[in-house]
Write an enzyme that holds these catalytic residues in place. Sequence first.
Site, PDB file in Angstrom:
ATOM      1  N   ASN A  25     -10.370  -7.300   8.085  1.00  0.00           N
ATOM      2  CA  ASN A  25      -9.534  -6.302   8.739  1.00  0.00           C
ATOM      3  C   ASN A  25      -9.128  -6.789  10.124  1.00  0.00           C
ATOM      4  OD1 ASN A  25      -8.135  -3.960   9.133  1.00  0.00           O
ATOM      5  ND2 ASN A  25      -9.877  -2.581   8.933  1.00  0.00           N
TER       6      ASN A  25
ATOM      7  N   LYS B 193      -8.021   2.874  -3.372  1.00  0.00           N
ATOM      8  CA  LYS B 193      -8.409   2.678  -1.974  1.00  0.00           C
ATOM      9  C   LYS B 193      -9.050   3.954  -1.438  1.00  0.00           C
ATOM     10  CE  LYS B 193      -7.834   0.699   2.179  1.00  0.00           C
ATOM     11  NZ  LYS B 193      -6.558   0.727   2.863  1.00  0.00           N
TER      12      LYS B 193
ATOM     13  N   LYS C 152       0.290   4.836   1.181  1.00  0.00           N
ATOM     14  CA  LYS C 152      -0.621   5.553   2.090  1.00  0.00           C
ATOM     15  C   LYS C 152       0.176   6.720   2.667  1.00  0.00           C
ATOM     16  CE  LYS C 152      -1.714   3.123   5.944  1.00  0.00           C
ATOM     17  NZ  LYS C 152      -2.462   2.274   6.906  1.00  0.00           N
TER      18      LYS C 152
ATOM     19  N   GLU D 203       0.804  -1.232   0.000  1.00  0.00           N
ATOM     20  CA  GLU D 203       0.000   0.000   0.000  1.00  0.00           C
ATOM     21  C   GLU D 203       0.836   1.281   0.000  1.00  0.00           C
ATOM     22  OE1 GLU D 203      -4.059   0.120   1.476  1.00  0.00           O
ATOM     23  OE2 GLU D 203      -3.196   1.103   3.219  1.00  0.00           O
TER      24      GLU D 203
ATOM     25  N   GLU E 270     -14.153  -5.264   2.181  1.00  0.00           N
ATOM     26  CA  GLU E 270     -13.528  -5.353   3.512  1.00  0.00           C
ATOM     27  C   GLU E 270     -14.567  -5.595   4.587  1.00  0.00           C
ATOM     28  OE1 GLU E 270     -10.535  -2.382   4.712  1.00  0.00           O
ATOM     29  OE2 GLU E 270     -11.783  -2.067   6.489  1.00  0.00           O
TER      30      GLU E 270
ATOM     31  N   GLU F 231      -5.997  -8.034   6.237  1.00  0.00           N
ATOM     32  CA  GLU F 231      -5.636  -6.614   6.125  1.00  0.00           C
ATOM     33  C   GLU F 231      -5.222  -6.018   7.467  1.00  0.00           C
ATOM     34  OE1 GLU F 231      -9.561  -5.810   3.330  1.00  0.00           O
ATOM     35  OE2 GLU F 231      -8.786  -4.214   4.592  1.00  0.00           O
ATOM     36  N   SER F 232      -4.199  -5.189   7.422  1.00  0.00           N
ATOM     37  CA  SER F 232      -3.802  -4.299   8.524  1.00  0.00           C
ATOM     38  C   SER F 232      -2.950  -4.973   9.598  1.00  0.00           C
ATOM     39  CB  SER F 232      -5.016  -3.675   9.231  1.00  0.00           C
ATOM     40  OG  SER F 232      -5.834  -3.003   8.313  1.00  0.00           O
TER      41      SER F 232
HETATM   42  O1  LIG Z   1      -4.800   2.859   8.647  1.00  0.00           O
HETATM   43  C1  LIG Z   1      -5.547   3.498   9.409  1.00  0.00           C
HETATM   44  O2  LIG Z   1      -5.125   4.153  10.376  1.00  0.00           O
HETATM   45  C2  LIG Z   1      -7.019   3.524   9.180  1.00  0.00           C
HETATM   46  C3  LIG Z   1      -7.810   4.327   9.982  1.00  0.00           C
HETATM   47  C4  LIG Z   1      -9.174   4.415   9.773  1.00  0.00           C
HETATM   48  C5  LIG Z   1      -9.748   3.694   8.744  1.00  0.00           C
HETATM   49  C6  LIG Z   1      -8.963   2.876   7.938  1.00  0.00           C
HETATM   50  C7  LIG Z   1      -7.615   2.784   8.149  1.00  0.00           C
HETATM   51  N1  LIG Z   1      -6.809   1.981   7.347  1.00  0.00           N
HETATM   52  C8  LIG Z   1      -7.288   1.367   6.189  1.00  0.00           C
HETATM   53  C9  LIG Z   1      -6.590   0.166   5.767  1.00  0.00           C
HETATM   54  O3  LIG Z   1      -7.250  -0.639   5.148  1.00  0.00           O
HETATM   55  C10 LIG Z   1      -5.111  -0.008   5.946  1.00  0.00           C
HETATM   56  O4  LIG Z   1      -4.491   1.078   5.333  1.00  0.00           O
HETATM   57  C11 LIG Z   1      -4.585  -1.284   5.287  1.00  0.00           C
HETATM   58  O5  LIG Z   1      -5.268  -2.399   5.744  1.00  0.00           O
HETATM   59  C12 LIG Z   1      -3.081  -1.446   5.571  1.00  0.00           C
HETATM   60  O6  LIG Z   1      -2.898  -1.494   6.970  1.00  0.00           O
HETATM   61  P1  LIG Z   1      -1.460  -1.299   7.629  1.00  0.00           P
HETATM   62  O7  LIG Z   1      -0.548  -2.359   7.080  1.00  0.00           O
HETATM   63  O8  LIG Z   1      -1.668  -1.504   9.087  1.00  0.00           O
HETATM   64  O9  LIG Z   1      -1.011   0.063   7.269  1.00  0.00           O
END
Ligand SMILES: O=C(O)c1ccccc1NCC(=O)[C@H](O)[C@H](O)COP(=O)(O)O
Length: 265
Positions: free
Chosen positions: A186, A116, A54, A52, A165, A216-217
């Site tokens: 998520n 996204k 971001k 990603e 998601e 995810e995340s």
């Molecule tokens: O990433 C955030 O802080 C967030 C906050 C509020 C709503 C959505 C959010 N993230 C969206 C995502 O889907 C993440 O960017 C994605 O899953 C990647 O996660 P990460 O590896 O933890 O950056």
Amino acid sequence: MATHLDDIVAAKRAAWSGPAAADAAARGRRTPAVPGRFAAALGGPDISVIAEIKPKSPSKGQLLDPALAVPTARSYIAGGASAISVLADTPYFGGSPELVRTVAEHPDVTVPVMFKDFLVDVRQVTLAHDSGADGILIIARAVDDALLTDLVRTAHGLGLDALVETFTQDEVDRALTAGARIVGINNRDLQTFSVDLDNSARLRRDIPRGVLTVSESGLSGRPDIERIAAHGFDAALIGESLLSNPDPAAQLRSYTGVQILEVAS
Ligand SMILES: O=C(O)c1ccccc1NCC(=O)[C@H](O)[C@H](O)COP(=O)(O)O
């Protein structure tokens, strides 16, 4: 209690409430969408990574200068990323549809790109298409059943894949009923920002074969990737841990060859 997601979605609804936002769409797509391109990139015996871009996030703050999006995409591809997710939201994540287009249309970007954003209006699917994306992400919690189905169908009709998601069992059921062919789970609770990889493990169990799954995340390090592969996930969506690593290509290479275990469903 209102969650961070509620705030973002309310702002997005306000932005798309009138006709003006639609003008942001449509500058025309340079090359036609290839139906199934994004989904195809996530198939295969080894786990795939959607890496990603971001620029910032509500949970982690500033992460990347948007001017470095293309070099970052290059290192993701050098490390073996199967696809790239680019944030299209500006106020909360520092991305934009233009940033998606810049990455998607760059000749060095040879993997599919996911738009996204926080989708609340079908016109955003057209915007994603016109931005050159191959896939979109739809957050089940942000929309009702009718709009969820409409967003998925509109995406498929335009030749885009839709990753839906989810965070709860009810949302997984809604995603499947809406016709999702790719379901994301998520790990991040958007009320507290705490991360729990067991959420992926729990919700993966009842997703039928033939539906692609993405954890995810909060994923970082090979043990996390091996853990979700052991639960049968096809792909991982990873942002922050790559963006905060001075050598994201090396991090991605360290995930090479993690095999997906078959699950019973
Ligand atoms: O990433 C955030 O802080 C967030 C906050 C509020 C709503 C959505 C959010 N993230 C969206 C995502 O889907 C993440 O960017 C994605 O899953 C990647 O996660 P990460 O590896 O933890 O950056």
